[in-house]
Every structure is written in C-alpha cells, then in structure tokens.
Design a protein around this motif. Sequence first.
Motif, PDB file in Angstrom:
ATOM      1  N   ARG A  17      16.485 -30.335 -23.431  1.00  0.00           N
ATOM      2  CA  ARG A  17      17.806 -30.811 -22.996  1.00  0.00           C
ATOM      3  C   ARG A  17      18.005 -30.395 -21.547  1.00  0.00           C
ATOM      4  N   VAL A  18      18.080 -31.382 -20.678  1.00  0.00           N
ATOM      5  CA  VAL A  18      18.169 -31.118 -19.251  1.00  0.00           C
ATOM      6  C   VAL A  18      19.567 -31.460 -18.743  1.00  0.00           C
ATOM      7  N   ALA A  19      20.047 -30.591 -17.856  1.00  0.00           N
ATOM      8  CA  ALA A  19      21.303 -30.836 -17.155  1.00  0.00           C
ATOM      9  C   ALA A  19      20.972 -30.867 -15.670  1.00  0.00           C
ATOM     10  N   ALA A  20      21.479 -31.868 -15.003  1.00  0.00           N
ATOM     11  CA  ALA A  20      21.268 -31.967 -13.558  1.00  0.00           C
ATOM     12  C   ALA A  20      22.428 -31.286 -12.852  1.00  0.00           C
ATOM     13  N   TYR A  21      22.125 -30.658 -11.720  1.00  0.00           N
ATOM     14  CA  TYR A  21      23.174 -30.028 -10.924  1.00  0.00           C
ATOM     15  C   TYR A  21      23.045 -30.481  -9.475  1.00  0.00           C
ATOM     16  N   VAL A  22      24.206 -30.834  -8.907  1.00  0.00           N
ATOM     17  CA  VAL A  22      24.276 -31.284  -7.518  1.00  0.00           C
ATOM     18  C   VAL A  22      25.443 -30.568  -6.853  1.00  0.00           C
ATOM     19  N   VAL A  31      29.602 -39.441  -6.701  1.00  0.00           N
ATOM     20  CA  VAL A  31      29.425 -39.117  -8.121  1.00  0.00           C
ATOM     21  C   VAL A  31      28.659 -40.240  -8.820  1.00  0.00           C
ATOM     22  N   ALA A  32      29.049 -41.482  -8.561  1.00  0.00           N
ATOM     23  CA  ALA A  32      28.364 -42.628  -9.182  1.00  0.00           C
ATOM     24  C   ALA A  32      26.884 -42.639  -8.804  1.00  0.00           C
ATOM     25  N   HIS A  33      26.591 -42.371  -7.539  1.00  0.00           N
ATOM     26  CA  HIS A  33      25.195 -42.361  -7.087  1.00  0.00           C
ATOM     27  C   HIS A  33      24.388 -41.280  -7.807  1.00  0.00           C
ATOM     28  N   GLN A  34      24.935 -40.077  -7.900  1.00  0.00           N
ATOM     29  CA  GLN A  34      24.218 -38.980  -8.548  1.00  0.00           C
ATOM     30  C   GLN A  34      24.032 -39.240 -10.047  1.00  0.00           C
ATOM     31  N   LEU A  35      25.049 -39.769 -10.693  1.00  0.00           N
ATOM     32  CA  LEU A  35      24.934 -40.096 -12.119  1.00  0.00           C
ATOM     33  C   LEU A  35      23.844 -41.142 -12.338  1.00  0.00           C
ATOM     34  N   GLU A  36      23.827 -42.176 -11.491  1.00  0.00           N
ATOM     35  CA  GLU A  36      22.807 -43.217 -11.609  1.00  0.00           C
ATOM     36  C   GLU A  36      21.410 -42.638 -11.337  1.00  0.00           C
ATOM     37  N   TYR A  37      21.300 -41.805 -10.313  1.00  0.00           N
ATOM     38  CA  TYR A  37      20.010 -41.219  -9.954  1.00  0.00           C
ATOM     39  C   TYR A  37      19.422 -40.447 -11.134  1.00  0.00           C
ATOM     40  N   TYR A  38      20.202 -39.555 -11.718  1.00  0.00           N
ATOM     41  CA  TYR A  38      19.664 -38.722 -12.800  1.00  0.00           C
ATOM     42  C   TYR A  38      19.511 -39.492 -14.109  1.00  0.00           C
ATOM     43  N   THR A  39      20.368 -40.449 -14.357  1.00  0.00           N
ATOM     44  CA  THR A  39      20.215 -41.282 -15.553  1.00  0.00           C
ATOM     45  C   THR A  39      18.896 -42.038 -15.481  1.00  0.00           C
ATOM     46  N   GLU A  40      18.606 -42.638 -14.331  1.00  0.00           N
ATOM     47  CA  GLU A  40      17.352 -43.367 -14.138  1.00  0.00           C
ATOM     48  C   GLU A  40      16.146 -42.426 -14.202  1.00  0.00           C
ATOM     49  N   SER A  65      12.017 -40.633 -20.176  1.00  0.00           N
ATOM     50  CA  SER A  65      11.229 -39.407 -20.268  1.00  0.00           C
ATOM     51  C   SER A  65      10.883 -39.074 -21.714  1.00  0.00           C
ATOM     52  N   GLU A  66       9.654 -38.693 -21.901  1.00  0.00           N
ATOM     53  CA  GLU A  66       9.219 -38.228 -23.220  1.00  0.00           C
ATOM     54  C   GLU A  66       9.414 -36.723 -23.354  1.00  0.00           C
ATOM     55  N   VAL A  67       9.741 -36.072 -22.250  1.00  0.00           N
ATOM     56  CA  VAL A  67       9.864 -34.614 -22.234  1.00  0.00           C
ATOM     57  C   VAL A  67      11.321 -34.158 -22.205  1.00  0.00           C
ATOM     58  N   TYR A  68      12.155 -34.900 -21.463  1.00  0.00           N
ATOM     59  CA  TYR A  68      13.532 -34.476 -21.229  1.00  0.00           C
ATOM     60  C   TYR A  68      14.547 -35.448 -21.813  1.00  0.00           C
ATOM     61  N   GLU A  69      15.653 -34.879 -22.271  1.00  0.00           N
ATOM     62  CA  GLU A  69      16.828 -35.657 -22.659  1.00  0.00           C
ATOM     63  C   GLU A  69      17.974 -35.198 -21.755  1.00  0.00           C
ATOM     64  N   LEU A  70      18.482 -36.108 -20.937  1.00  0.00           N
ATOM     65  CA  LEU A  70      19.585 -35.770 -20.042  1.00  0.00           C
ATOM     66  C   LEU A  70      20.853 -35.599 -20.868  1.00  0.00           C
ATOM     67  N   VAL A  71      21.453 -34.408 -20.790  1.00  0.00           N
ATOM     68  CA  VAL A  71      22.672 -34.153 -21.558  1.00  0.00           C
ATOM     69  C   VAL A  71      23.918 -34.121 -20.684  1.00  0.00           C
ATOM     70  N   ALA A  72      23.750 -33.861 -19.382  1.00  0.00           N
ATOM     71  CA  ALA A  72      24.924 -33.814 -18.502  1.00  0.00           C
ATOM     72  C   ALA A  72      24.485 -33.774 -17.047  1.00  0.00           C
ATOM     73  N   VAL A  73      25.403 -34.206 -16.178  1.00  0.00           N
ATOM     74  CA  VAL A  73      25.223 -34.075 -14.736  1.00  0.00           C
ATOM     75  C   VAL A  73      26.463 -33.349 -14.215  1.00  0.00           C
ATOM     76  N   TYR A  74      26.249 -32.221 -13.580  1.00  0.00           N
ATOM     77  CA  TYR A  74      27.335 -31.399 -13.045  1.00  0.00           C
ATOM     78  C   TYR A  74      27.316 -31.545 -11.534  1.00  0.00           C
ATOM     79  N   ILE A  75      28.451 -31.945 -10.966  1.00  0.00           N
ATOM     80  CA  ILE A  75      28.511 -32.221  -9.531  1.00  0.00           C
ATOM     81  C   ILE A  75      29.672 -31.460  -8.919  1.00  0.00           C
TER      82      ILE A  75
END
Length: 166
Positions: free
Chosen positions: A8-13, A27-36, A41-51
């Motif tokens: 479970r991966v969380a992105a931080y910006v 915010v929209a750009h960062q959400l799109e970047y990390y969602t894409e 991914s077979e390794v990670y599941e994006l659970v949140a993006v904190y900005i």
Amino acid sequence: MEVSEKKRVAAYVKLAKLWERSREKAVAHQLEYYTEKFKNSEVYELVAVYIDITGQKDIPNRPEMVHLLHDCMEGQIDVIATQTKAYLAANAADFCYLVKFLFDLDPPIHIVTEEEKYRINTITNDEDQREALYGMANKFVSMTQNEYANWLEQLLLRMEKLDEPQ
C-alpha cells in the motif's frame, strides 16, 4: 500478484506556497501523475496522495505530512513514494528524525524516491540502503536526543488533533 499482496503506497508532495494561487491545477496534476504511475502496478496499490502547499519546512507544521505519518502509524500504509527526498524533509535533521520515526514503526515504512542521482528505495534495498539510512538516523538522533524528543512530541500532538472530532 494478488491485491492483498501489493504494498500500500501513499504519495507525498510538498509544493511551495506560491502554488496556492493554482492549487486546483497543482493538486489535479499530482493526483493524475500518481494515479497513472501506479495504475497498472503489480507491486503497489495507491491508497492516497498527500499534498502540502505551504511555506512550512518543519515536518510537524505540514498538515498533510502529519496526516500521512498518522496513517502510517495506523497501519494503513506500507510505502511512502515521492519524487524527491526534498519533499520529505527540508534539512538533514528533519530527514533523520523522519527516517527514525518511519523505521521504528512495526512494521517499518519504506521510502521510495524518483531522483536519478540520489534515489532511495528501501524495498529493493540496493547497497543496504535501509540499514545505512537507519544507522545514520540513529547516530544523528543519539547526538540530538532532546531535539528529537521535542520533534516527536510536536508531531504526536498534531496527530492527536487529527483524531479530535471537528
């Protein structure tokens, strides 16, 4: 790999306060970047993006970083992904305190950055990065025990406020 096996991966910006004027776009750009980035991914599941869009450098003064670390403590996150370690900490002291905090959790939280030259990936652990970072953090904290205790106290107080009813 099954979803339950994914990390479970969380992105931080952390963006400079000047982005406040273009908050929605940033915010929209960062959400799109990390969602894409993690979509297939077979390794990670994006659970949140904190900005955080703030001029605050100290970790306990950044609301979304505090929220992220709280969620790490709650066992909701396995990995913090960020484009650069500079998003995580503005100085060596904060970086060491953060590493100690994350690696002392049970289980420890991994860090993955995208920097080409100074990439961190404590999952693949090339060149024993995890151990080297933890050793560095522990050594620094041993020399600044009072400062770390104050940092941790501030952080935990801010986390308590997250749990209070609004």
